[in-house]
Design an enzyme around this catalytic site. Structure first.
Site, PDB file in Angstrom:
ATOM      1  CE1 TYR A  11      69.115 -33.266  13.453  1.00  9.35           C
ATOM      2  CE2 TYR A  11      71.103 -32.542  14.577  1.00  9.35           C
ATOM      3  CZ  TYR A  11      70.024 -32.283  13.765  1.00  9.35           C
ATOM      4  OH  TYR A  11      69.846 -31.011  13.263  1.00  9.35           O
ATOM      5  NE  ARG A  66      70.534 -27.155   6.168  1.00  7.94           N
ATOM      6  CZ  ARG A  66      70.126 -26.560   7.311  1.00  7.94           C
ATOM      7  NH1 ARG A  66      70.984 -25.860   7.984  1.00  7.94           N
ATOM      8  NH2 ARG A  66      68.906 -26.676   7.721  1.00  7.94           N
ATOM      9  NE  ARG A 105      58.847 -29.859   5.434  1.00 10.09           N
ATOM     10  CZ  ARG A 105      58.521 -29.136   6.528  1.00 10.09           C
ATOM     11  NH1 ARG A 105      57.258 -29.071   6.921  1.00 10.09           N
ATOM     12  NH2 ARG A 105      59.462 -28.539   7.231  1.00 10.09           N
ATOM     13  CG  PHE A 126      51.001 -25.480  22.171  1.00 10.78           C
ATOM     14  CD1 PHE A 126      51.842 -26.244  22.969  1.00 10.78           C
ATOM     15  CD2 PHE A 126      51.558 -24.497  21.373  1.00 10.78           C
ATOM     16  CE1 PHE A 126      53.216 -26.042  22.958  1.00 10.78           C
ATOM     17  CE2 PHE A 126      52.938 -24.288  21.353  1.00 10.78           C
ATOM     18  CZ  PHE A 126      53.758 -25.071  22.145  1.00 10.78           C
TER      19      PHE A 126
HETATM   20  C1  IN0 Z   1      57.661 -26.650  18.728  1.00  8.41           C
HETATM   21  C2  IN0 Z   1      56.651 -27.660  18.205  1.00  8.41           C
HETATM   22  C3  IN0 Z   1      55.809 -28.299  19.300  1.00  8.41           C
HETATM   23  C4  IN0 Z   1      54.561 -27.803  19.598  1.00  8.41           C
HETATM   24  C5  IN0 Z   1      53.777 -28.461  20.574  1.00  8.41           C
HETATM   25  C6  IN0 Z   1      54.229 -29.586  21.250  1.00  8.41           C
HETATM   26  C7  IN0 Z   1      55.520 -30.087  20.939  1.00  8.41           C
HETATM   27  C8  IN0 Z   1      55.995 -31.243  21.607  1.00  8.41           C
HETATM   28  C9  IN0 Z   1      57.247 -31.728  21.286  1.00  8.41           C
HETATM   29  C10 IN0 Z   1      58.050 -31.090  20.335  1.00  8.41           C
HETATM   30  C11 IN0 Z   1      57.620 -29.970  19.685  1.00  8.41           C
HETATM   31  C12 IN0 Z   1      56.347 -29.439  19.963  1.00  8.41           C
HETATM   32  O1  IN0 Z   1      55.790 -27.139  17.204  1.00  8.41           O
HETATM   33  C13 IN0 Z   1      56.413 -26.287  16.254  1.00  8.41           C
HETATM   34  C14 IN0 Z   1      55.400 -26.071  15.126  1.00  8.41           C
HETATM   35  C15 IN0 Z   1      55.932 -24.970  14.220  1.00  8.41           C
HETATM   36  O2  IN0 Z   1      56.694 -24.113  14.570  1.00  8.41           O
HETATM   37  N1  IN0 Z   1      55.478 -25.070  12.968  1.00  8.41           N
HETATM   38  C16 IN0 Z   1      55.900 -24.068  11.999  1.00  8.41           C
HETATM   39  C17 IN0 Z   1      56.008 -24.751  10.651  1.00  8.41           C
HETATM   40  C18 IN0 Z   1      57.297 -25.422  10.518  1.00  8.41           C
HETATM   41  O3  IN0 Z   1      57.325 -26.387   9.732  1.00  8.41           O
HETATM   42  O4  IN0 Z   1      58.253 -24.885  11.097  1.00  8.41           O
HETATM   43  C19 IN0 Z   1      54.830 -23.062  11.762  1.00  8.41           C
HETATM   44  O5  IN0 Z   1      55.209 -21.993  11.341  1.00  8.41           O
HETATM   45  O6  IN0 Z   1      53.676 -23.453  11.918  1.00  8.41           O
HETATM   46  C20 IN0 Z   1      57.712 -26.861  15.725  1.00  8.41           C
HETATM   47  O7  IN0 Z   1      57.780 -27.326  14.561  1.00  8.41           O
HETATM   48  N2  IN0 Z   1      58.808 -26.804  16.554  1.00  8.41           N
HETATM   49  C21 IN0 Z   1      58.736 -26.292  17.880  1.00  8.41           C
HETATM   50  C22 IN0 Z   1      59.726 -25.420  18.343  1.00  8.41           C
HETATM   51  C23 IN0 Z   1      59.609 -24.878  19.618  1.00  8.41           C
HETATM   52  C24 IN0 Z   1      58.510 -25.202  20.432  1.00  8.41           C
HETATM   53 CL1  IN0 Z   1      58.359 -24.500  21.985  1.00  8.41          CL
HETATM   54  C25 IN0 Z   1      57.519 -26.069  19.975  1.00  8.41           C
HETATM   55  C26 IN0 Z   1      60.134 -27.111  15.980  1.00  8.41           C
HETATM   56  C27 IN0 Z   1      60.649 -28.543  16.310  1.00  8.41           C
HETATM   57  C28 IN0 Z   1      61.990 -28.698  15.588  1.00  8.41           C
HETATM   58  C29 IN0 Z   1      59.685 -29.594  15.805  1.00  8.41           C
HETATM   59  C30 IN0 Z   1      60.837 -28.712  17.789  1.00  8.41           C
END
Ligand code: IN0
Length: 414
Positions: free
Chosen positions: A171, A228, A218, A288
């Site tokens: 998942y 969920r 969390r 990043f």
């Molecule tokens: C992310 C990821 C992310 C960033 C960098 C490298 C990554 C490598 C593998 C997987 C994910 C990676 O980072 C974001 C961070 C983010 O959005 N944080 C939120 C707080 C939060 O808790 O949502 C903020 O407002 O700071 C992330 O969490 N995800 C994400 C989504 C798309 C992309 Cl392109 C990168 C979401 C998730 C579910 C972890 C993939």
């Protein structure tokens, strides 16, 4: 956790002030929107609306990778918004998720029936599709491919929760591992990172699983109250028939044992995360990738053996987050931060916890992998200094106060 919570941690106040008054241009240089086509400017507005703090980190990415990651982020947020929308019936949602990637190449597809907070990325999807079609073909191929796989995968877990730990990994692969694999292919396609970064899908997948498992751990209460269920049954099934039972006060002991088991499982992704980070060569890409990872390990430390997870959402302080955001710019500082929070977990492993042996093993392995000269200094190290400053301040105020009252007394008595 609000800003006030950082007041007791002066070095976090310093970080917040620096962040507020632009002391972090190095980590997040501003980009000017004035020269952008309106549809692209609108996309960066969406980015700010969907994730304020992370938007700045994406804007700091160099070259054409910035727009590619911005669009990738928004497309994933749109797909996520469809998956999360409990008002969309399953028989409508399944074909929507499977066909979602095809809308990237259309000019007028949009969805106006969402009730989610980020619904604007669905209602104004043509804006995002226009900017997608303006990206270099290699970036379009990666984003479309990942959306197709993720849409398919999301349909598998729409009406069932992860049962085994393998299901949990599967998942998390679909909703976050694929994001890591997609980003890594974008990094290599931009030629700012080696091809190995895009090819080693196992490490890229672990980057996503570490973040997603941390979010799922969390957000236990927030999720279970909305029916969920993302915790694997193989873990909570040992303590009850329904996942919700874990939130009952009388079940706290069992609940914390289950929590520690899942955190221990998530910690096993750290060796891959460190190897992945050590391969990155571009500073903006490193920042990043590093920021979400250090936020995750800090969150896991905060949740470890913490019954408060079953009474509300445990978060790290804003000041702590900003301090890490500004410091996680080198492999040594990332290792130092992982070492810091792993040490704090080690200090709190209950000797009678069912996962004690496994937790100690992965914690010791992590501490071996994160040995660095310069440790990460957080609040505790400064306490003696703060206390003496506070006492000094107290003495000065006391002096000043007694001085005033004496004068007043003399005047009133004369
Ligand atoms: C992310 C990821 C992310 C960033 C960098 C490298 C990554 C490598 C593998 C997987 C994910 C990676 O980072 C974001 C961070 C983010 O959005 N944080 C939120 C707080 C939060 O808790 O949502 C903020 O407002 O700071 C992330 O969490 N995800 C994400 C989504 C798309 C992309 Cl392109 C990168 C979401 C998730 C579910 C972890 C993939």
């Amino acid at each position: 956790m609000g800003l006030l919570s950082s007041l007791a941690h002066p070095e976090e106040v310093v970080a917040l002030l620096k962040f507020k008054f632009g002391g972090c241009e190095t980590v997040m240089p501003k980009c000017d929107f004035s020269t952008m086509p309106p549809t692209r400017r609108r996309c960066y507005e969406f980015l700010k609306m969907t994730s304020r703090s992370f938007a700045a980190v994406i804007q700091a990415l160099e070259g054409d990778l910035r727009d590619a990651v911005c669009i990738f982020y928004l497309v994933l947020r749109a797909l996520d918004t469809v998956e999360d929308d409990m008002t969309i019936p399953i028989d409508v949602k399944v074909p929507m998720l499977k066909a979602f990637y095809t809308h990237l190449r259309e000019s007028d597809w949009r969805f106006m029936e969402s009730n989610e907070k980020d619904k604007m990325v669905l209602e104004e999807f043509p804006v995002i599709a226009t900017e997608f079609q303006a990206l270099a073909p290699i970036y379009q191929t990666v984003i479309s491919d990942i959306c197709q796989q993720m849409g398919e995968g999301m349909t598998i877990y729409l009406d069932q929760s992860p049962d085994s730990m393998d299901d949990w990994n599967e998942y998390c692969h679909y909703v976050a591992g694929l994001v890591g694999i997609g980003l890594s292919r974008l990094f290599s396609a931009s030629a700012m990172e080696d091809t190995v970064v895009g090819e080693d899908t196992r490490l890229a997948n672990s980057m996503g699983l570490f973040l997603q498992k941390t979010n799922i751990i969390r957000d236990f209460l927030e999720d279970v109250l909305q029916e969920r269920e993302f915790w694997p049954k193989e873990a909570w099934g040992k303590y009850g028939k329904k996942m919700l039972e874990l939130s009952r006060p009388e079940k706290r002991g069992d609940a914390v044992a289950c929590l520690n088991e899942l955190i221990t499982n998530a910690l096993h992704h750290i060796p891959d995360v460190l190897t992945y980070m050590s391969r990155l060569r571009n500073q903006s890409i490193f920042n990043f990738c590093a920021i979400p990872q250090v936020m995750a390990v800090a969150t896991l430390e905060r949740c470890y053996n913490n019954p408060a997870v079953f009474a509300g959402v445990v978060k790290i302080r804003k000041g702590e987050a900003v301090k890490m955001m500004m410091e996680a710019t080198t492999m040594d500082s990332v290792k130092a931060i992982f070492s810091h929070f792993t040490t704090h977990i080690k200090e709190r492993i209950p000797p009678n916890d069912p996962s004690v042996v496994t937790t100690r093993a992965i914690v010791d392995r992590t501490l071996t992998l994160t040995k660095v000269e310069q440790p990460y200094v957080s609040t505790s190290a400064y306490y003696p200094l703060y206390v003496s400053c506070a006492m000094l301040m107290g003495a000065i105020v006391w002096q000043y106060w007694t001085g005033i009252s004496n004068v007043v007394n003399n005047v009133s008595s004369s």
